[in-house]
Structures are given as C-alpha cells and as structure tokens.
Design a protein around this motif. Structure first.
Motif, PDB file in Angstrom:
ATOM      1  N   LYS A 194      16.249  29.743  77.829  1.00  0.00           N
ATOM      2  CA  LYS A 194      17.353  29.935  77.796  1.00  0.00           C
ATOM      3  C   LYS A 194      18.516  28.161  77.716  1.00  0.00           C
ATOM      4  N   SER A 195      17.611  27.760  77.820  1.00  0.00           N
ATOM      5  CA  SER A 195      18.380  26.218  77.804  1.00  0.00           C
ATOM      6  C   SER A 195      18.757  25.603  76.523  1.00  0.00           C
ATOM      7  N   SER A 196      17.477  26.449  75.743  1.00  0.00           N
ATOM      8  CA  SER A 196      17.773  26.006  74.371  1.00  0.00           C
ATOM      9  C   SER A 196      18.232  27.362  73.127  1.00  0.00           C
ATOM     10  N   GLY A 217      23.794  25.103  86.350  1.00  0.00           N
ATOM     11  CA  GLY A 217      22.547  25.240  86.747  1.00  0.00           C
ATOM     12  C   GLY A 217      21.054  25.482  86.275  1.00  0.00           C
ATOM     13  N   ILE A 218      21.763  26.224  85.218  1.00  0.00           N
ATOM     14  CA  ILE A 218      20.891  26.183  83.836  1.00  0.00           C
ATOM     15  C   ILE A 218      19.756  25.248  83.196  1.00  0.00           C
ATOM     16  N   ARG A 219      20.827  24.011  83.524  1.00  0.00           N
ATOM     17  CA  ARG A 219      20.070  23.081  83.044  1.00  0.00           C
ATOM     18  C   ARG A 219      18.846  22.329  84.038  1.00  0.00           C
ATOM     19  N   THR A 227      18.022  23.546  86.823  1.00  0.00           N
ATOM     20  CA  THR A 227      16.622  23.430  88.017  1.00  0.00           C
ATOM     21  C   THR A 227      16.150  25.024  86.262  1.00  0.00           C
ATOM     22  N   GLU A 228      16.654  25.168  85.248  1.00  0.00           N
ATOM     23  CA  GLU A 228      15.870  26.204  85.221  1.00  0.00           C
ATOM     24  C   GLU A 228      16.180  27.470  85.717  1.00  0.00           C
ATOM     25  N   ASP A 229      16.792  27.421  86.558  1.00  0.00           N
ATOM     26  CA  ASP A 229      16.854  29.105  87.738  1.00  0.00           C
ATOM     27  C   ASP A 229      18.030  28.917  88.304  1.00  0.00           C
TER      28      ASP A 229
HETATM   29 ZN    ZN Z   1      16.025  25.924  80.540  1.00  0.00          ZN
END
Ligand code: ZN
Ligand code: GDP
Length: 461
Positions: free
Chosen positions: A236-238, A280-282, A284-286
């Motif tokens: 997702k981050s990528s 948020g995604i960045r 905590t990844e979630d």
């Molecule tokens: Zn990520």
C-alpha cells in the motif's frame, strides 16, 4: 457605486518572474502618479486608456528608486472591476514587489481583502455570481480539465443556461397570469394546462441534464476521494509513493481538511485524486488500526474510489475476502502487486471476487504496471469521452444544491398540475424555482452570503 482604491500583489496564473501590484478605484491613477516616474516626466493621468508605460517606482519622500517597472493604465468601465485599474509590473523579487506595494499603500491605497477585486467586478455588474465563483475555482483548479470547466463558467456558460431556463419559467408564469385574468375562456385554460406541462417538463429535463454532469464536475473540482486498502505488507505504501512520485503532486491552498484525515492531491491523467488518510497508512500501515473501525468505515463510505491491493505471491486469505465484502457496490480497482515474485494467488478466484471490476497487475518494486493502473483510473471516471471544452459542468456544491431545489420545485408544480390544483398554487412553485435558479447567478442573494463567498478568495484576486 463608489468605493475607495484598493491594492494587492496579484501575480498572474502560471506564475512567471514578473509580479504585479494591482490598484483599482477612483484614485488608482492619481495614487500611481505619486510613486511613478517616467523618463520624460510624463504623468499617467495624461495617458490614454489601455496603454503601458516604462519608468521607475520611487519613494516620494526620499526620491529613492525602488523598482524598474512597466505600468498599465486601464480606465473604467472597460476593466475587470469596471473601475480605473493600474497594474504595476515588477521584475524584481519578492522584496522589491513588497516595497512597491508599501509605497502604494503609503500614497493612499488600501490593502484589498481576499477576493475584493472580484467582488467589485460583481458589485459593479461586470460579472455575475457564478462567474465570480469561477474565478475562485480557477485559482484552486487542480488539473487542466478542472481549469477548463472553471474557464467555461467564467465565460458565462452556466449563467447563460440558467438565464435561459429562468426565461422559460417567466414566460410560463406570464401565461398562467393570462389564465388567472381570463378564467372564463375555456380554450385559454386548455392551452395553459398543456403549455404548462410542456414548459415545466422542458425545464425539468434541462436541469436533470445539468445535474447529471455534477458528479464529474465535482470530481474535477474537488478531487476523487481515493482510499488504498489491503492487508499488511501487500504494498500500500509503495503504491501511494509511486502515485505521488509518478504524478505531479497538486499543491492545494484549501484549508479545512479534517483533523484526523490528511489528504494528498495528485493529478493522474487529468483526474485529480485526493488520497485520503495517507498519513495513517504511512504511519501504522493500517488505516483501521489508526483511526478505528467506525471511522475507517466512514472514510470508506465517503470514498469515490477504492484501490484494493492484493499480494500476487501469497494465497488469498479470509481477510482479503472481507475487504472485498467491505467495498461491495463501490468503485474499486483491484491491484495484484508483486508480480516479480512467484505466483501463489488464485487468479480465477480473484476474477470471481472482482466481478467485472478492473484488475491490474503491478510490480511496484520493478515499477511495472503503474501505467495500466493510471489508464484504469482515467477510463473508470471519464470513459474517454469527457469533453470539458464544450460541455457545461455543474461543479460547485452551492450550484448543485440550488439546482436540486429548483428541480424539486418544478416537480411540485408538475404534480400540482396533474392533481388539478388551482393554477395560482402552481404559480407559487414555479416562482420558487425561478428564484432558486436566480440565486445561482446572484440575483436575490443575501448580502452576508456574498461576503462569505468572496472572503474565500485568495488575496489579490
Ligand atoms: Zn506500508
Ligand atoms: P504495506 O504494508 O501494504 O504498506 O506494504 P509496503 O508498501 O510497505 O510494502 C511491504 C514490502 O513489500 C516492502 O518491503 C516493499 O519493498 C515490498 N514490495 C512492495 N511492492 C513490491 C513488489 O512489487 N515486489 C516485491 N518483490 N516487493 C514489493
């Protein structure tokens, strides 16, 4: 109308090395003459309208030269504000431009409030409200397409359409008057009834057509609210990073993004994406972990587009299937990432879950497939046939609300006619529709609304 003379730095769109200090008002030329020195001592007050003059801005107290300039003299009413307008084109940097502005202020001009130039154009009858709002949209326009929509509106395309519809309603009302005045003539009543239905239906259809453009128009204006979801570690981050880096990030000056949702704008082939909750995604990844189940459900619900990421080198899990369930009925693009690794995912099962929605394979690590994804985003929302050049788009929330109200009023009128209601009752509904349409172009708008609208402008416009 009489106003004092206002000034501001008003650098043109596209932004070059030149900055402009603009003045507008009765004293504009006189104030400029106080700080302007032409080589032959010529005065701007003797200059013809719409001419440009070389010279220097000087401090009248010390005679010190502040800046080398070109000064445009434009006399009302053939100007943007319909007042006398002076534009001082400065070549130097910010410091010298500010110095020019300071000298102009010292010489009798007042600092303009945000949007005040445009407000004057409106107050002096140069533009109507929807055109003034278009100026604001233009300042904020996020992509070329959005800019075209704003330009079309500034050009008065929407105003023209609204005026035409109001005219239709007015004519209909006039006929209703006839019917009220001469109720004894049967054929007049007959004709009125039929004509009423015809005209009202026509207006309703036109409003519906406009309203149909509103979702695209709004997207062009505000950005497509986009959320990236997927299990941890799928990429997702990528994905977010490559979307931001591949595309020009859009700088936005719109304040008021909500406290816990951070937004990032990118321009994907003319589609402005508003990537929601990217922080948020960045972090905590979630997204769920960070903002809680309820809030994330809300974010999902408000999204225009979901990017659902799966791992090509992993089997589908129950969690993946739950994500599909969570976004049922929404616009979703499914991204199968990590195609550079050996396949473990069951593509037949993916197809089944995708149920006709676009599936794009990517290797974000190898920077592959991003083109396909962008194509997918573009065709999902513009289906290749968006012609912002020659269409009238309804993009402004205020306009959409008023159009919707006007449509409802027309519907009530039509229902009334159908139910055999007295004609003067129908007249009330039609008059309301006429007023609601009028508010779009600024007829019958409350003063405080006007102040509020114009205060949203950038300084210098
Ligand atoms: Zn990520
Ligand atoms: P997130 O948890 O969903 O945000 O996933 P990330 O974007 O943080 O990526 C998780 C890991 O997968 C990182 O080590 C990435 O470098 C890696 N990764 C992302 N995309 C790919 C890809 O296409 N191929 C491979 N081999 N690794 C990838």
């Amino acid at each position: 109308m009489e106003f004092d003379t206002i000034t501001a730095i008003s650098t043109p769109m596209g932004e070059g090395a030149i900055a402009i200090v603009r003045l507008s008002g009765d004293e504009a030329v006189a104030i400029a003459d106080r700080v302007f020195a032409a080589p032959a001592g010529k005065k701007l007050k003797d200059a013809a309208s719409h001419t440009i003059h070389y010279g220097h801005i000087i401090d009248p107290e010390t005679n010190e030269v502040a800046e080398e300039v070109m000064v445009s003299v434009m006399r009302g009413p053939k100007t943007f504000t319909r007042e006398d307008v002076i534009e001082i084109n400065c070549h130097g940097g910010l410091v010298s431009v500010n110095r020019v502005l300071q000298l102009v202020l010292n010489s009798g001009a007042r600092m303009a409030e945000p949007g005040e130039f445009t407000k004057r154009a409106f107050m002096n009858g140069r533009i109507d409200l929807s055109q003034a709002e278009a100026v604001m949209d233009l300042i904020r326009a996020k992509t070329d397409k959005a800019m075209n929509v704003a330009l079309g509106q500034m050009d008065g395309r929407l105003s023209k359409l609204v005026r035409k519809l109001r005219q239709e309603i007015l004519e209909t009302l006039a006929h209703v008057e006839v019917n009220i005045d001469y109720p004894e003539y049967d054929d007049v009543e007959e004709m009125t009834h039929q004509m009423l239905v015809e005209k009202a239906t026509y207006v309703k259809t036109e409003i519906e057509k406009l309203l149909q453009t509103s979702s695209q128009g709004k997207i062009l204006r505000e950005g497509l609210s986009t959320v990236i979801i997927g299990r941890p570690n799928v990429g997702k981050s990528s994905l977010l990073n490559s979307l931001v880096h591949e595309n020009k990030a859009i700088v936005t000056d719109i304040p008021g993004t909500t406290r816990d949702v951070i937004e990032e704008y990118v321009n994907v082939r003319g589609v402005p994406l508003k990537l929601v909750d990217t922080a948020g995604i960045r972090e905590t990844e979630d997204i769920v972990e960070r903002i809680g189940v309820e809030r994330s459900r809300q974010v999902l619900k408000e999204a225009d587009l979901i990017l659902l990421v799966l791992n090509y080198s992993d089997e589908l899990t129950f969690e993946d299937e739950q994500l599909f369930e969570a976004v049922k009925g929404m616009d979703v693009i499914i991204i199968i990432n990590k195609t550079d690794l050996p396949q473990a995912i069951d593509m037949d099962k993916v197809s089944l879950l995708a149920n006709g929605r676009p599936v794009v394979a990517t290797s974000l690590k190898e920077e592959e497939g991003i083109d396909k994804l962008e194509e997918s985003i573009q065709s999902l929302f513009f289906k290749g046939d968006i012609q912002s050049g020659d269409m009238t788009y309804l993009s402004n929330t205020r306009h959409i609300a008023l159009m919707t109200q006007a449509k409802r009023s027309i519907e009530e009128a039509l229902n009334g006619i159908d139910a055999g209601m007295p004609v003067d009752m129908v007249q009330i509904d039609l008059t309301r529709a006429w007023e609601q349409l009028g508010e779009i172009i600024g007829d019958s708008v409350h003063e405080s609304l006007i102040d509020q609208l114009f205060s949203q402008f950038c300084l210098g416009k």
